[in-house]
Design a protein around this motif. Structure first.
Motif, PDB file in Angstrom:
ATOM      1  N   VAL A   1      32.466  19.022 -27.946  1.00 48.95           N
ATOM      2  CA  VAL A   1      33.913  18.423 -27.690  1.00 48.95           C
ATOM      3  C   VAL A   1      34.738  19.335 -28.692  1.00 48.95           C
ATOM      4  O   VAL A   1      34.510  19.904 -29.721  1.00 48.95           O
ATOM      5  CB  VAL A   1      34.161  17.183 -28.205  1.00 48.95           C
ATOM      6  CG1 VAL A   1      33.171  15.994 -27.270  1.00 48.95           C
ATOM      7  CG2 VAL A   1      33.377  16.735 -29.670  1.00 48.95           C
ATOM      8  N   THR A   2      36.128  19.024 -28.424  1.00 49.82           N
ATOM      9  CA  THR A   2      37.220  19.441 -29.168  1.00 49.82           C
ATOM     10  C   THR A   2      38.002  18.406 -29.717  1.00 49.82           C
ATOM     11  O   THR A   2      38.218  17.634 -28.627  1.00 49.82           O
ATOM     12  CB  THR A   2      38.158  20.616 -28.769  1.00 49.82           C
ATOM     13  OG1 THR A   2      38.669  20.105 -27.527  1.00 49.82           O
ATOM     14  CG2 THR A   2      37.647  21.893 -28.663  1.00 49.82           C
ATOM     15  N   LEU A   3      38.319  18.350 -31.098  1.00 51.05           N
ATOM     16  CA  LEU A   3      39.025  17.158 -31.446  1.00 51.05           C
ATOM     17  C   LEU A   3      40.499  17.615 -31.809  1.00 51.05           C
ATOM     18  O   LEU A   3      40.523  17.981 -32.790  1.00 51.05           O
ATOM     19  CB  LEU A   3      38.081  16.264 -32.343  1.00 51.05           C
ATOM     20  CG  LEU A   3      36.815  16.163 -32.275  1.00 51.05           C
ATOM     21  CD1 LEU A   3      35.871  15.667 -33.213  1.00 51.05           C
ATOM     22  CD2 LEU A   3      36.654  14.868 -31.249  1.00 51.05           C
ATOM     23  N   LYS A   4      41.260  17.280 -31.114  1.00 47.11           N
ATOM     24  CA  LYS A   4      42.711  17.858 -31.029  1.00 47.11           C
ATOM     25  C   LYS A   4      43.533  17.233 -32.310  1.00 47.11           C
ATOM     26  O   LYS A   4      44.379  17.690 -32.675  1.00 47.11           O
ATOM     27  CB  LYS A   4      43.389  17.962 -29.793  1.00 47.11           C
ATOM     28  CG  LYS A   4      42.997  18.851 -28.807  1.00 47.11           C
ATOM     29  CD  LYS A   4      43.686  19.277 -27.548  1.00 47.11           C
ATOM     30  CE  LYS A   4      43.711  18.104 -26.795  1.00 47.11           C
ATOM     31  NZ  LYS A   4      42.298  17.845 -25.903  1.00 47.11           N
ATOM     32  N   SER A   5      43.338  15.856 -32.364  1.00 47.90           N
ATOM     33  CA  SER A   5      44.023  15.025 -33.210  1.00 47.90           C
ATOM     34  C   SER A   5      43.357  13.839 -33.533  1.00 47.90           C
ATOM     35  O   SER A   5      42.385  13.656 -33.144  1.00 47.90           O
ATOM     36  CB  SER A   5      45.274  14.719 -32.446  1.00 47.90           C
ATOM     37  OG  SER A   5      45.084  13.654 -31.441  1.00 47.90           O
ATOM     38  N   PRO A   6      43.751  13.191 -34.709  1.00 48.03           N
ATOM     39  CA  PRO A   6      43.034  11.862 -35.105  1.00 48.03           C
ATOM     40  C   PRO A   6      43.059  10.937 -33.992  1.00 48.03           C
ATOM     41  O   PRO A   6      41.981  10.149 -33.750  1.00 48.03           O
ATOM     42  CB  PRO A   6      44.127  11.426 -35.888  1.00 48.03           C
ATOM     43  CG  PRO A   6      44.404  12.429 -36.632  1.00 48.03           C
ATOM     44  CD  PRO A   6      44.867  13.467 -35.544  1.00 48.03           C
ATOM     45  N   LEU A   7      43.844  10.893 -33.263  1.00 45.76           N
ATOM     46  CA  LEU A   7      43.842   9.932 -31.900  1.00 45.76           C
ATOM     47  C   LEU A   7      42.839  10.243 -30.851  1.00 45.76           C
ATOM     48  O   LEU A   7      42.112   9.391 -30.510  1.00 45.76           O
ATOM     49  CB  LEU A   7      45.036   9.852 -31.249  1.00 45.76           C
ATOM     50  CG  LEU A   7      45.615   8.752 -30.101  1.00 45.76           C
ATOM     51  CD1 LEU A   7      45.319   7.538 -30.461  1.00 45.76           C
ATOM     52  CD2 LEU A   7      46.672   8.982 -29.356  1.00 45.76           C
ATOM     53  N   ASP A   8      42.782  11.736 -30.577  1.00 47.86           N
ATOM     54  CA  ASP A   8      41.854  12.140 -29.848  1.00 47.86           C
ATOM     55  C   ASP A   8      40.374  11.843 -30.340  1.00 47.86           C
ATOM     56  O   ASP A   8      39.710  11.443 -29.569  1.00 47.86           O
ATOM     57  CB  ASP A   8      42.041  13.711 -29.890  1.00 47.86           C
ATOM     58  CG  ASP A   8      41.202  14.578 -28.696  1.00 47.86           C
ATOM     59  OD1 ASP A   8      40.877  13.719 -27.551  1.00 47.86           O
ATOM     60  OD2 ASP A   8      40.888  15.592 -28.799  1.00 47.86           O
ATOM     61  N   ALA A   9      40.234  11.936 -31.601  1.00 43.20           N
ATOM     62  CA  ALA A   9      38.875  11.797 -32.224  1.00 43.20           C
ATOM     63  C   ALA A   9      38.596  10.476 -31.973  1.00 43.20           C
ATOM     64  O   ALA A   9      37.492  10.002 -31.684  1.00 43.20           O
ATOM     65  CB  ALA A   9      38.689  12.350 -33.827  1.00 43.20           C
ATOM     66  N   LEU A  10      39.536   9.353 -32.146  1.00 40.88           N
ATOM     67  CA  LEU A  10      39.388   7.905 -32.346  1.00 40.88           C
ATOM     68  C   LEU A  10      38.970   7.682 -30.671  1.00 40.88           C
ATOM     69  O   LEU A  10      38.036   6.785 -30.431  1.00 40.88           O
ATOM     70  CB  LEU A  10      40.741   7.476 -32.518  1.00 40.88           C
ATOM     71  CG  LEU A  10      40.402   5.976 -33.013  1.00 40.88           C
ATOM     72  CD1 LEU A  10      39.620   5.553 -34.118  1.00 40.88           C
ATOM     73  CD2 LEU A  10      42.116   5.559 -33.510  1.00 40.88           C
ATOM     74  N   GLU A  11      39.804   8.144 -29.491  1.00 40.91           N
ATOM     75  CA  GLU A  11      39.383   7.780 -28.176  1.00 40.91           C
ATOM     76  C   GLU A  11      37.991   8.397 -27.902  1.00 40.91           C
ATOM     77  O   GLU A  11      37.299   7.797 -26.907  1.00 40.91           O
ATOM     78  CB  GLU A  11      40.588   8.485 -27.488  1.00 40.91           C
ATOM     79  CG  GLU A  11      41.771   7.440 -27.439  1.00 40.91           C
ATOM     80  CD  GLU A  11      43.011   8.040 -26.561  1.00 40.91           C
ATOM     81  OE1 GLU A  11      42.990   9.418 -26.471  1.00 40.91           O
ATOM     82  OE2 GLU A  11      43.822   7.354 -26.534  1.00 40.91           O
ATOM     83  N   GLN A  12      37.464   9.566 -28.671  1.00 40.83           N
ATOM     84  CA  GLN A  12      36.388   9.802 -28.399  1.00 40.83           C
ATOM     85  C   GLN A  12      34.905   9.311 -29.073  1.00 40.83           C
ATOM     86  O   GLN A  12      34.036   9.544 -28.852  1.00 40.83           O
ATOM     87  CB  GLN A  12      36.126  11.471 -28.441  1.00 40.83           C
ATOM     88  CG  GLN A  12      37.056  12.213 -27.630  1.00 40.83           C
ATOM     89  CD  GLN A  12      36.928  13.617 -27.238  1.00 40.83           C
ATOM     90  OE1 GLN A  12      35.767  13.986 -27.259  1.00 40.83           O
ATOM     91  NE2 GLN A  12      37.858  14.494 -27.665  1.00 40.83           N
TER      92      GLN A  12
END
Lengths: 512, 338
Positions: free
Chosen positions: A86-97
């Motif tokens: 995975v790539t984690l583009k932003s804190p929101l992205d990480a949270l959603e993943q």
């Protein structure tokens, strides 16, 4: 009804997770201007385990966590989540993943209620698409019941204690039902009872299969809660072990185990009379009963972990935030240091910890930066600065310290960290201090500049300057100091002489 | 604003021109536009009319005096919204002490025909006190400058209205009127500008101002008494606003409670157009002077082109915002670099 192929696929994923962990990190590299924060590090977190991440200050733990939480982007490396890259583009992205993080600094909105803070961006809506406050409060209560937290969901966050805020943060992170939960020193602000409560919650989450990354400085917590641990040192991966088959000493050795090279050119020089003495300096709630003596020509190292309040002591000595009780004596005479100006009148100088925040005037030029402290005292007649004389002094000092800049008209923001630091040292040396307080004098600067600054400090000591040097780098403390004072959570934990001190002894005092 | 169109150099940074040169180019550009438009639409020269230019300078120099103070406040990292109201309050006080004895409805019948020094000092005291109050509030209670000076703006205006219950005050002595006569306001402005140009550039007062604006924490740790200097700068700004108030009332031969409304915004605009950064730490008196002339050229240029006064205000608004956008853009470039 699940088809055979789907079941097989699920099985394969499951196997891969078992082998690779729910979260696996490989070859991560992160560079900041002037510092290599992480160099080819790895970490593997298995589901249903608590994985402690250990290391000294500056080992790169927090940087890695910020990468996993999507705050920083790695320069190289691979992150796999549930077996998939995975790539984690932003804190929101990480949270959603499926990755939540409990930050070291609390990130709650003070003027909103507990419930609003927890469900922000995920507020339950009613039929009109408006926020259903009743439902939100009920959801919060259910969450709190599950976690056994006793807090009013409708309380204003600003009215909570730090420990209560911490519990809200934890509840918020749990409410995302993430697969991976990162906790960055979650116990730094809470009491023992609350720690026990937190550990109950952690064990419950572990039983549900969540992978927990737990950053801590405290050995006792490691043995109490962690299943596995990984040690980082200087931005590099040292090793991963089960928490069952190691001792406290093993871990300390892993954390500090490096050789002191001859990087520290300590010059032995006669140590004179006591110049500065602190007696029972206290700021309630910050540090208590700090007493020590500093002698002419001596380098007193001040070691301690984050939260040991070393910098606060330095700020109190220099009058930035004076102590509320206790005494400071200079040359045996009690003095009241109420502001930095007064401290300077007593021959003190203070290189602050954060050169960007409290040191440099980034948008001004080198000359302005060097002369600031000097012109508060000398070379001024009727308000007019004797610029010719001051410029000459500044140029000579910049040359002596080998500040690399095209000329002194260059803006300081264009200089490297090491040169900025030298410039700040030049600022203080122009005032000809007798007592020099250095807070992390070589943080974030390259090796070459580092050893130049070390040479400079020992040189000053041999000329009779009394030096108090705060440093988080144990080799630096050990290599430079005549004596070492170790602090632990606002108290002096002990003193070590140069000949008896080693890294293990310091860590032993610092991480009780 | 026009930015230098030189190729970006990756090697040693070239010797940069002072920012004032950029602003000066803007001034030249705007002037030329009016010159060309003048020949096209009016059939005459805009710049080749000394009388128009001297009126233009006269028009802006009163607010220019305020802008010299405001410039220093902004360099310090603050803002002063109270200058316009201080103009009003000062005008009332000084004029009431400058009336002639032959006028039978003087405010203080026993205090007429006073030497000019009395209304002058009294007026300056008004500004000094108001400015000091601003400074003390900001430095010691740590309330935002915007709020402290907003409070002063409302309070000082209220004071000006209360002083004579809204009645205008007129009939000054000749010696007082002389303070606003002819080109005197321009000379006063130039004197003030020269003093503070030197002060900012060559004295500790100036160095402290830039240092605090650039990084107040670092300034404090370097041994600067930050609080005291903040009080000083706001006091100076108040003093200069009062000086402007005296000049404007002397010139108008009358004082009214509504004098100086919006002057604070024009003064801020002059400074910002002149390259003074609202983030603090940057800007010069020279820049503000150029900003002031740009301001003047635009107003007088529109009048010259017989443009409606309403258009003038709208375009003024656009120019102010454009200047701030240019400033923010400069900051962003800086952040990216570091």
């Amino acid at each position: 009804m699940v088809s055979a192929s789907t079941a097989a696929a699920v099985d394969r994923v499951k196997q891969r997770i078992d082998a690779e962990g729910i979260l696996a990190i490989r070859g991560i590299r992160k560079e900041f201007p002037g510092v290599l924060a992480l160099d080819d590090v790895q970490l593997k977190v298995r589901p249903g385990t608590v994985h402690a991440l250990m290391g000294e200050n500056g080992a790169g733990k927090s940087t890695l966590m910020k990468i996993i939480a999507g705050i920083y982007q790695p320069d190289a490396g691979e992150i796999t989540l549930r077996g998939k890259p995975v790539t984690l583009k932003s804190p929101l992205d990480a949270l959603e993943q499926g990755i939540s993080m409990i930050h070291q600094e609390l990130a709650l909105m003070n003027w909103m209620t507990v419930a609003e803070n927890i469900w922000i961006r995920r507020e339950p809506k009613n039929v009109f698409g408006l926020i259903d406050h009743g439902k939100m409060a009920r959801q919060t209560q259910e969450l709190f019941d599950r976690l056994n937290i006793r807090l009013d969901p409708l309380a204003m966050v600003s009215e909570l204690t730090v420990a209560q805020k911490q519990m809200v943060e934890i509840a918020k992170a749990v409410s995302h039902n993430s697969d991976v939960l990162i906790m960055d020193e979650p116990t730094s602000a809470i009491t023992e009872n609350e720690v026990a409560h937190l550990f109950t919650i952690i064990r419950d989450l572990r039983a549900r299969g969540v992978g927990i990354v737990y950053i801590t400085h405290k050995m006792s917590e490691l043995f109490e809660i962690a299943d596995e641990f990984t040690v980082f040192r200087d931005g590099k991966y040292v090793g991963t072990h089960s928490a069952l088959d190691v001792t406290r000493d093993d871990i300390i050795r892993m954390m500090v185990g490096r050789d002191i090279t001859d990087m520290f050119p300590k010059i032995d020089c006669p140590i004179g009379e006591v110049v500065l003495e602190a007696r029972n300096l206290t700021i309630p709630g910050v540090f208590h009963d700090v007493s020590f003596q500093l002698r002419k020509g001596e380098i007193l190292g001040l070691a301690g972990l984050v939260g040991s309040k070393r910098s606060n002591v330095a700020e109190a000595l220099f009058g930035v935030h004076p102590a509320s009780s206790g005494e400071v004596l200079i040359d045996g005479t009690p003095v009241q240091i109420t502001s930095p100006k007064v401290a300077m009148e007593h021959g003190m100088a203070f290189l602050t910890e954060d050169r960007k925040e409290t040191g440099c005037f980034l948008i001004l030029d080198c000359l302005e930066n060097i002369q600031t402290a000097l012109i508060t005292r000398d070379h001024v007649r009727f308000g007019f600065i004797d610029q010719k004389a001051v410029t000459k002094l500044a140029e000579d000092m910049a040359a002596k310290l080998r500040v690399k800049t095209p000329n002194l008209a260059e803006k300081v923001e264009n200089l490297s960290g090491g040169n900025q630091q030298k410039l700040l040292i030049a600022r203080w040396l122009l005032t000809k201090p007798r007592i020099l307080i250095l807070d992390e004098p070589t943080r974030g600067i390259d090796v070459g500049a580092k050893s130049e600054i070390h040479r400079l400090i020992t040189g000053l000591a041999s000329e009779g300057v009394a030096v108090l040097m705060i440093s988080s780098e144990l080799p630096e403390v050990l290599g430079m100091s005549d004596r070492i004072m170790v602090m632990h959570e606002g108290h002096v934990a002990g003193f070590l002489n140069r000949d008896e001190a080693d890294q293990v002894k310091i860590m032993d005092l610092a991480a009780r | 604003m026009t930015t230098a169109t030189t190729q970006p150099t990756t090697e040693r940074p070239q010797r940069r021109l002072p920012q004032e040169v950029n602003i000066l180019m803007v001034l030249v550009g705007i002037s030329l536009v009016f010159e060309i438009l003048g020949w096209i639409t009016q059939g005459q020269s805009f710049l080749g009319n000394p009388q128009r230019l001297s009126i233009m300078i006269l028009q802006v120099s009163v607010i220019g005096i305020i802008a010299i103070g405001v410039t220093q406040v902004i360099i310090l990292g603050g803002i002063d919204l109270s200058s316009g109201s201080i103009v009003g309050a000062t005008a009332m006080i000084s004029m009431s002490l400058a009336q002639v004895g032959t006028f039978d409805r003087a405010i203080y019948p026993g205090l007429t025909d006073l030497p000019v020094i009395v209304p002058l000092i009294a007026g300056l005291m008004v500004g000094l006190i108001a400015g000091t109050v601003n400074g003390v509030l900001i430095a010691y209670t740590k309330i935002p400058p915007f709020i402290a000076t907003l409070g002063m703006m409302v309070a000082a205006r209220g004071f000006a209205k209360w002083y004579t219950k809204g009645q205008p005050v007129s009939f000054p002595t000749d010696s007082f009127a002389a303070l606003g006569k002819g080109m005197t306001p321009v000379f006063i402005f130039l004197l003030v500008a020269a003093i503070f140009h030197v002060a900012l550039k060559y004295t500790r007062y100036g160095k402290y101002t830039y240092a605090i604006g650039a990084n107040p924490q670092a300034a404090r740790v370097s041994g600067i008494n930050v609080e005291r200097h903040i009080v000083k700068i706001y006091a100076v700004a108040g003093l200069l606003a009062a000086l402007a108030g005296i000049v404007v009332t002397a010139r108008g031969l009358t004082a009214q409670a509504g004098m100086g409304v919006m002057y604070e915004l024009d003064a801020i605009a002059m400074a910002v157009i002149g390259g003074v950064s609202l983030a603090g730490g940057r800007g010069t008196i020279l820049g503000t002077m150029i900003g002031m002339v740009i301001f003047g050229v635009i107003i007088s240029g529109f009048t010259f082109l017989r443009l409606d006064a309403y258009y003038q205000e709208m375009i003024k608004g656009v120019i102010i915002v454009a200047a701030v956008v240019a400033d923010v853009h400069r900051q962003k470039k800086r952040v990216k670099k570091s």
